[in-house]
Design a protein around this motif. Structure first.
Motif, PDB file in Angstrom:
ATOM      1  N   LEU A 110      38.343  75.279  64.804  1.00 24.36           N
ATOM      2  CA  LEU A 110      39.626  74.983  64.169  1.00 24.36           C
ATOM      3  C   LEU A 110      39.440  74.646  62.693  1.00 24.36           C
ATOM      4  CD1 LEU A 110      42.677  74.633  64.331  1.00 24.36           C
ATOM      5  CD2 LEU A 110      42.290  72.275  65.107  1.00 24.36           C
ATOM      6  N   SER A 111      38.460  73.813  62.367  1.00 22.15           N
ATOM      7  CA  SER A 111      38.199  73.474  60.958  1.00 22.15           C
ATOM      8  C   SER A 111      37.808  74.699  60.159  1.00 22.15           C
ATOM      9  CB  SER A 111      37.099  72.422  60.845  1.00 22.15           C
ATOM     10  OG  SER A 111      37.552  71.204  61.344  1.00 22.15           O
ATOM     11  N   LEU A 112      36.995  75.550  60.748  1.00 23.36           N
ATOM     12  CA  LEU A 112      36.587  76.777  60.064  1.00 23.36           C
ATOM     13  C   LEU A 112      37.809  77.665  59.797  1.00 23.36           C
ATOM     14  CD1 LEU A 112      34.306  78.539  58.947  1.00 23.36           C
ATOM     15  CD2 LEU A 112      34.022  79.464  61.258  1.00 23.36           C
ATOM     16  N   CYS A 113      38.707  77.772  60.787  1.00 24.05           N
ATOM     17  CA  CYS A 113      39.912  78.592  60.602  1.00 24.05           C
ATOM     18  C   CYS A 113      40.827  78.005  59.529  1.00 24.05           C
ATOM     19  CB  CYS A 113      40.679  78.706  61.911  1.00 24.05           C
ATOM     20  SG  CYS A 113      39.874  79.731  63.147  1.00 24.05           S
ATOM     21  N   LEU A 114      40.964  76.696  59.512  1.00 23.18           N
ATOM     22  CA  LEU A 114      41.898  76.045  58.591  1.00 23.18           C
ATOM     23  C   LEU A 114      41.349  75.908  57.178  1.00 23.18           C
ATOM     24  CD1 LEU A 114      43.277  73.205  60.891  1.00 23.18           C
ATOM     25  CD2 LEU A 114      44.419  75.338  60.232  1.00 23.18           C
ATOM     26  N   GLU A 115      40.039  75.625  57.066  1.00 23.89           N
ATOM     27  CA  GLU A 115      39.474  75.269  55.765  1.00 23.89           C
ATOM     28  C   GLU A 115      38.451  76.258  55.223  1.00 23.89           C
ATOM     29  OE1 GLU A 115      37.861  71.437  56.716  1.00 23.89           O
ATOM     30  OE2 GLU A 115      39.807  70.734  57.455  1.00 23.89           O
ATOM     31  N   GLY A 116      37.945  77.143  56.069  1.00 22.81           N
ATOM     32  CA  GLY A 116      36.917  78.069  55.617  1.00 22.81           C
ATOM     33  C   GLY A 116      35.562  77.413  55.549  1.00 22.81           C
ATOM     34  N   PRO A 117      34.694  77.909  54.727  1.00 27.74           N
ATOM     35  CA  PRO A 117      34.867  78.893  53.661  1.00 27.74           C
ATOM     36  C   PRO A 117      35.052  80.322  54.201  1.00 27.74           C
ATOM     37  CG  PRO A 117      32.560  78.302  53.817  1.00 27.74           C
ATOM     38  CD  PRO A 117      33.298  77.439  54.812  1.00 27.74           C
ATOM     39  N   ARG A 118      35.668  81.139  53.378  1.00 29.75           N
ATOM     40  CA  ARG A 118      36.001  82.500  53.793  1.00 29.75           C
ATOM     41  C   ARG A 118      34.766  83.307  54.202  1.00 29.75           C
ATOM     42  NH1 ARG A 118      40.162  86.408  53.412  1.00 29.75           N
ATOM     43  NH2 ARG A 118      39.232  88.463  53.533  1.00 29.75           N
ATOM     44  N   ASP A 119      33.671  83.206  53.441  1.00 32.79           N
ATOM     45  CA  ASP A 119      32.484  84.000  53.788  1.00 32.79           C
ATOM     46  C   ASP A 119      31.938  83.601  55.157  1.00 32.79           C
ATOM     47  OD1 ASP A 119      31.657  81.542  52.611  1.00 32.79           O
ATOM     48  OD2 ASP A 119      29.667  82.377  52.205  1.00 32.79           O
ATOM     49  N   ALA A 120      32.062  82.337  55.543  1.00 26.81           N
ATOM     50  CA  ALA A 120      31.623  81.914  56.877  1.00 26.81           C
ATOM     51  C   ALA A 120      32.584  82.439  57.947  1.00 26.81           C
ATOM     52  CB  ALA A 120      31.523  80.397  56.956  1.00 26.81           C
ATOM     53  N   LEU A 121      33.876  82.371  57.683  1.00 27.20           N
ATOM     54  CA  LEU A 121      34.873  82.855  58.635  1.00 27.20           C
ATOM     55  C   LEU A 121      34.768  84.364  58.830  1.00 27.20           C
ATOM     56  CD1 LEU A 121      37.283  82.193  60.467  1.00 27.20           C
ATOM     57  CD2 LEU A 121      38.765  82.488  58.468  1.00 27.20           C
ATOM     58  N   ASP A 122      34.368  85.088  57.799  1.00 29.94           N
ATOM     59  CA  ASP A 122      34.260  86.549  57.872  1.00 29.94           C
ATOM     60  C   ASP A 122      33.028  87.037  58.630  1.00 29.94           C
ATOM     61  OD1 ASP A 122      36.647  86.890  56.572  1.00 29.94           O
ATOM     62  OD2 ASP A 122      35.752  87.330  54.619  1.00 29.94           O
ATOM     63  N   ARG A 123      32.076  86.166  58.911  1.00 34.49           N
ATOM     64  CA  ARG A 123      30.903  86.577  59.696  1.00 34.49           C
ATOM     65  C   ARG A 123      31.334  86.884  61.128  1.00 34.49           C
ATOM     66  NH1 ARG A 123      27.911  81.638  57.784  1.00 34.49           N
ATOM     67  NH2 ARG A 123      27.571  82.142  55.607  1.00 34.49           N
ATOM     68  N   THR A 124      30.781  87.933  61.688  1.00 37.30           N
ATOM     69  CA  THR A 124      31.169  88.385  63.026  1.00 37.30           C
ATOM     70  C   THR A 124      31.104  87.272  64.059  1.00 37.30           C
ATOM     71  OG1 THR A 124      30.479  90.642  62.544  1.00 37.30           O
ATOM     72  CG2 THR A 124      30.643  90.034  64.864  1.00 37.30           C
TER      73      THR A 124
END
Length: 182
Positions: A110-124
């Motif tokens: 949830l924290s990753l979805c809400l706050e990112g960072p984008r490059d981490a969220l974009d990893r498969t």
């Protein structure tokens, strides 16, 4: 988890018999001498239903034709963005989904979805569970705002990782046993 996630959804096609537009289709056998035992596909399906438990057979007969219902299509990898699910947390079951996802994944999705960072969220390894859980969270919102749409659902499909969300929605897989969650 509350809401639709605990409900035994039954998705499927029309309950009518007789194949396409009522025309019976014959399926023969390649075995020698079996030509006279050819049956319609509808007959074969009906006998397989009759062998089931009475409740299961009744549930299958209650299916609605797709023209009378809705279809849910779940998105795939690439539809993730930082801030996704911000407005979904207030709906029943959404926080439970993210808590369970955190237990299974070992990190705070949830924290990753809400706050990112984008490059981490974009990893498969992150975006697939993010899209999967966000898709099911969106169904929670839909179920809250327009329950008739969810109740009239006759089919669910998904692109890429969305296929897993469709299977969980349909009840074919459990939330925590899905591949993107492992």
């Amino acid at each position: 988890m509350g809401g639709w996630a605990a409900a035994p959804w039954r998705l499927g096609g029309c309950s009518g018999r007789g194949g396409l537009r009522g025309a019976a289709r014959r399926w023969g056998s390649s075995r020698p001498g079996a030509g006279d035992r050819a049956a319609t596909l509808s007959d074969l399906l009906q006998t397989s239903v009759e062998a089931e438990e009475p409740d299961a057979a009744a549930a299958r007969r209650e299916r609605r034709c797709p023209r009378e219902g809705t279809v849910l299509l779940f998105p795939g990898q690439g539809s993730q963005f930082v801030g996704m699910c911000r407005g979904l947390q207030r709906y029943p079951g959404v926080r439970d989904m993210y808590r369970l996802a955190e237990k299974v994944l070992g990190y705070d999705l949830l924290s990753l979805c809400l706050e990112g960072p984008r490059d981490a969220l974009d990893r498969t390894q992150h975006c697939q569970p993010a899209v999967f859980v966000a898709s099911l969270a969106a169904v929670e919102k839909l179920n809250h705002l327009q329950p008739e749409v969810v109740e009239r659902c006759v089919a669910a499909a998904g692109y890429s990782v969305g296929e897993f969300a469709a299977l969980v929605f349909a009840g074919a897989l459990g939330f925590a046993e899905v591949s993107p969650m492992r």
